[in-house]
Design a protein around this motif. Structure first.
Motif, PDB file in Angstrom:
ATOM      1  N   ARG A   1      42.078  29.570  66.000  1.00  0.00           N
ATOM      2  CA  ARG A   1      40.727  30.066  66.300  1.00  0.00           C
ATOM      3  C   ARG A   1      40.092  29.241  67.414  1.00  0.00           C
ATOM      4  O   ARG A   1      39.345  29.765  68.228  1.00  0.00           O
ATOM      5  CB  ARG A   1      39.862  30.034  65.041  1.00  0.00           C
ATOM      6  N   LYS A   2      40.408  27.949  67.455  1.00  0.00           N
ATOM      7  CA  LYS A   2      39.901  27.092  68.532  1.00  0.00           C
ATOM      8  C   LYS A   2      40.426  27.576  69.884  1.00  0.00           C
ATOM      9  O   LYS A   2      39.704  27.617  70.868  1.00  0.00           O
ATOM     10  CB  LYS A   2      40.327  25.637  68.332  1.00  0.00           C
ATOM     11  N   HIS A   3      41.696  27.933  69.914  1.00  0.00           N
ATOM     12  CA  HIS A   3      42.318  28.406  71.146  1.00  0.00           C
ATOM     13  C   HIS A   3      41.668  29.710  71.591  1.00  0.00           C
ATOM     14  O   HIS A   3      41.328  29.880  72.766  1.00  0.00           O
ATOM     15  CB  HIS A   3      43.822  28.598  70.938  1.00  0.00           C
ATOM     16  N   GLU A   4      41.483  30.630  70.673  1.00  0.00           N
ATOM     17  CA  GLU A   4      40.854  31.908  71.014  1.00  0.00           C
ATOM     18  C   GLU A   4      39.416  31.699  71.487  1.00  0.00           C
ATOM     19  O   GLU A   4      38.968  32.350  72.430  1.00  0.00           O
ATOM     20  CB  GLU A   4      40.887  32.854  69.814  1.00  0.00           C
ATOM     21  N   ALA A   5      38.692  30.773  70.865  1.00  0.00           N
ATOM     22  CA  ALA A   5      37.319  30.471  71.294  1.00  0.00           C
ATOM     23  C   ALA A   5      37.303  29.868  72.699  1.00  0.00           C
ATOM     24  O   ALA A   5      36.413  30.170  73.504  1.00  0.00           O
ATOM     25  CB  ALA A   5      36.649  29.522  70.294  1.00  0.00           C
ATOM     26  N   LEU A   6      38.288  29.032  72.999  1.00  0.00           N
ATOM     27  CA  LEU A   6      38.393  28.437  74.327  1.00  0.00           C
ATOM     28  C   LEU A   6      38.636  29.510  75.379  1.00  0.00           C
ATOM     29  O   LEU A   6      37.987  29.529  76.434  1.00  0.00           O
ATOM     30  CB  LEU A   6      39.522  27.401  74.343  1.00  0.00           C
ATOM     31  N   ILE A   7      39.548  30.424  75.102  1.00  0.00           N
ATOM     32  CA  ILE A   7      39.840  31.521  76.024  1.00  0.00           C
ATOM     33  C   ILE A   7      38.583  32.358  76.261  1.00  0.00           C
ATOM     34  O   ILE A   7      38.242  32.708  77.394  1.00  0.00           O
ATOM     35  CB  ILE A   7      40.994  32.395  75.484  1.00  0.00           C
ATOM     36  N   LYS A   8      37.882  32.678  75.190  1.00  0.00           N
ATOM     37  CA  LYS A   8      36.661  33.492  75.304  1.00  0.00           C
ATOM     38  C   LYS A   8      35.592  32.756  76.105  1.00  0.00           C
ATOM     39  O   LYS A   8      34.951  33.332  76.988  1.00  0.00           O
ATOM     40  CB  LYS A   8      36.130  33.853  73.923  1.00  0.00           C
ATOM     41  N   ALA A   9      35.405  31.471  75.827  1.00  0.00           N
ATOM     42  CA  ALA A   9      34.383  30.687  76.532  1.00  0.00           C
ATOM     43  C   ALA A   9      34.690  30.567  78.021  1.00  0.00           C
ATOM     44  O   ALA A   9      33.786  30.552  78.852  1.00  0.00           O
ATOM     45  CB  ALA A   9      34.263  29.296  75.909  1.00  0.00           C
ATOM     46  N   PHE A  10      35.953  30.509  78.372  1.00  0.00           N
ATOM     47  CA  PHE A  10      36.345  30.417  79.775  1.00  0.00           C
ATOM     48  C   PHE A  10      36.225  31.762  80.477  1.00  0.00           C
ATOM     49  O   PHE A  10      35.751  31.860  81.601  1.00  0.00           O
ATOM     50  CB  PHE A  10      37.785  29.892  79.880  1.00  0.00           C
ATOM     51  N   GLY A  11      36.643  32.821  79.803  1.00  0.00           N
ATOM     52  CA  GLY A  11      36.679  34.132  80.437  1.00  0.00           C
ATOM     53  C   GLY A  11      35.377  34.890  80.450  1.00  0.00           C
ATOM     54  O   GLY A  11      35.123  35.684  81.364  1.00  0.00           O
ATOM     55  N   GLU A  12      34.539  34.685  79.469  1.00  0.00           N
ATOM     56  CA  GLU A  12      33.304  35.471  79.359  1.00  0.00           C
ATOM     57  C   GLU A  12      32.385  35.352  80.574  1.00  0.00           C
ATOM     58  O   GLU A  12      31.907  36.370  81.083  1.00  0.00           O
ATOM     59  CB  GLU A  12      32.558  35.113  78.072  1.00  0.00           C
ATOM     60  N   PRO A  13      32.120  34.167  81.101  1.00  0.00           N
ATOM     61  CA  PRO A  13      31.271  34.083  82.297  1.00  0.00           C
ATOM     62  C   PRO A  13      31.877  34.815  83.500  1.00  0.00           C
ATOM     63  O   PRO A  13      31.153  35.404  84.302  1.00  0.00           O
ATOM     64  CB  PRO A  13      31.159  32.582  82.577  1.00  0.00           C
ATOM     65  N   VAL A  14      33.193  34.799  83.599  1.00  0.00           N
ATOM     66  CA  VAL A  14      33.860  35.515  84.695  1.00  0.00           C
ATOM     67  C   VAL A  14      33.648  37.012  84.518  1.00  0.00           C
ATOM     68  O   VAL A  14      33.333  37.733  85.456  1.00  0.00           O
ATOM     69  CB  VAL A  14      35.358  35.166  84.753  1.00  0.00           C
ATOM     70  N   ARG A  15      33.817  37.494  83.294  1.00  0.00           N
ATOM     71  CA  ARG A  15      33.610  38.911  83.013  1.00  0.00           C
ATOM     72  C   ARG A  15      32.172  39.323  83.306  1.00  0.00           C
ATOM     73  O   ARG A  15      31.913  40.350  83.929  1.00  0.00           O
ATOM     74  CB  ARG A  15      33.964  39.236  81.560  1.00  0.00           C
ATOM     75  N   GLN A  16      31.209  38.497  82.893  1.00  0.00           N
ATOM     76  CA  GLN A  16      29.794  38.795  83.126  1.00  0.00           C
ATOM     77  C   GLN A  16      29.456  38.826  84.616  1.00  0.00           C
ATOM     78  O   GLN A  16      28.543  39.524  85.035  1.00  0.00           O
ATOM     79  CB  GLN A  16      28.910  37.789  82.397  1.00  0.00           C
ATOM     80  N   ALA A  17      30.209  38.082  85.409  1.00  0.00           N
ATOM     81  CA  ALA A  17      29.984  38.058  86.854  1.00  0.00           C
ATOM     82  C   ALA A  17      30.745  39.173  87.568  1.00  0.00           C
ATOM     83  O   ALA A  17      30.754  39.234  88.793  1.00  0.00           O
ATOM     84  CB  ALA A  17      30.388  36.700  87.413  1.00  0.00           C
ATOM     85  N   GLY A  18      31.390  40.053  86.801  1.00  0.00           N
ATOM     86  CA  GLY A  18      32.081  41.179  87.404  1.00  0.00           C
ATOM     87  C   GLY A  18      33.570  41.019  87.549  1.00  0.00           C
ATOM     88  O   GLY A  18      34.246  41.901  88.085  1.00  0.00           O
ATOM     89  N   GLY A  19      34.114  39.919  87.076  1.00  0.00           N
ATOM     90  CA  GLY A  19      35.555  39.712  87.144  1.00  0.00           C
ATOM     91  C   GLY A  19      36.271  40.517  86.076  1.00  0.00           C
ATOM     92  O   GLY A  19      35.666  40.995  85.121  1.00  0.00           O
ATOM     93  N   VAL A  20      37.543  40.669  86.249  1.00  0.00           N
ATOM     94  CA  VAL A  20      38.372  41.404  85.291  1.00  0.00           C
ATOM     95  C   VAL A  20      39.330  40.413  84.655  1.00  0.00           C
ATOM     96  O   VAL A  20      40.049  39.699  85.347  1.00  0.00           O
ATOM     97  CB  VAL A  20      39.166  42.521  86.008  1.00  0.00           C
ATOM     98  N   LEU A  21      39.319  40.362  83.320  1.00  0.00           N
ATOM     99  CA  LEU A  21      40.220  39.441  82.638  1.00  0.00           C
ATOM    100  C   LEU A  21      41.162  40.208  81.737  1.00  0.00           C
ATOM    101  O   LEU A  21      40.840  41.301  81.279  1.00  0.00           O
ATOM    102  CB  LEU A  21      39.460  38.368  81.858  1.00  0.00           C
ATOM    103  N   ALA A  22      42.315  39.639  81.528  1.00  0.00           N
ATOM    104  CA  ALA A  22      43.317  40.244  80.644  1.00  0.00           C
ATOM    105  C   ALA A  22      43.915  39.163  79.767  1.00  0.00           C
ATOM    106  O   ALA A  22      44.286  38.102  80.255  1.00  0.00           O
ATOM    107  CB  ALA A  22      44.408  40.914  81.469  1.00  0.00           C
ATOM    108  N   THR A  23      43.972  39.445  78.468  1.00  0.00           N
ATOM    109  CA  THR A  23      44.592  38.512  77.534  1.00  0.00           C
ATOM    110  C   THR A  23      45.857  39.105  76.923  1.00  0.00           C
ATOM    111  O   THR A  23      46.469  38.487  76.071  1.00  0.00           O
ATOM    112  CB  THR A  23      43.610  38.110  76.410  1.00  0.00           C
ATOM    113  N   ASN A  24      46.240  40.280  77.379  1.00  0.00           N
ATOM    114  CA  ASN A  24      47.447  40.933  76.872  1.00  0.00           C
ATOM    115  C   ASN A  24      48.597  40.763  77.859  1.00  0.00           C
ATOM    116  O   ASN A  24      49.348  41.688  78.126  1.00  0.00           O
ATOM    117  CB  ASN A  24      47.185  42.410  76.608  1.00  0.00           C
ATOM    118  N   VAL A  25      48.717  39.569  78.406  1.00  0.00           N
ATOM    119  CA  VAL A  25      49.693  39.275  79.450  1.00  0.00           C
ATOM    120  C   VAL A  25      50.702  38.222  78.972  1.00  0.00           C
ATOM    121  O   VAL A  25      50.977  37.259  79.654  1.00  0.00           O
ATOM    122  CB  VAL A  25      48.985  38.825  80.752  1.00  0.00           C
ATOM    123  N   HIS A  26      51.217  38.445  77.781  1.00  0.00           N
ATOM    124  CA  HIS A  26      52.166  37.510  77.161  1.00  0.00           C
ATOM    125  C   HIS A  26      53.307  37.194  78.125  1.00  0.00           C
ATOM    126  O   HIS A  26      53.790  38.071  78.797  1.00  0.00           O
ATOM    127  CB  HIS A  26      52.727  38.130  75.882  1.00  0.00           C
TER     128      HIS A  26
END
Length: 82
Positions: free
Chosen positions: A10-35
């Motif tokens: 859960r810590k890892h998922e929270a870290l990913i969300k905290a890093f990606g969310e500001p980028v998404r809010q600024a109009g960036g496109v993020l993908a976490t389904n890129v295993h």
């Protein structure tokens, strides 16, 4: 092909969300389904590969692991033509 199970905390998922969310809010496109990568970000004509680690007292081992993983992902990089 050998299937592997990826364990994420859960810590890892929270870290990913905290890093990606500001980028998404600024109009960036993020993908976490890129295993096997943790995330990719596309923003401002740039493509970023994200390998995230949560660390405890042994941060050096996590950093070494992340560097090794990023090095191994080099075959995912493709040239973009204008």
């Amino acid at each position: 092909m050998v299937k592997t199970q990826q364990k994420r905390s859960r810590k890892h998922e929270a870290l990913i969300k905290a890093f990606g969310e500001p980028v998404r809010q600024a109009g960036g496109v993020l993908a976490t389904n890129v295993h096997p990568r943790d995330m990719t970000l596309d923003a401002a004509y740039e493509h970023w590969l994200v390998e995230a680690k949560t660390v405890g007292t042994k941060a050096e081992l996590a950093v070494r692991e992340a560097i090794g993983q990023v090095y191994a992902y080099r075959h995912f990089v493709t040239a973009v033509k204008d």
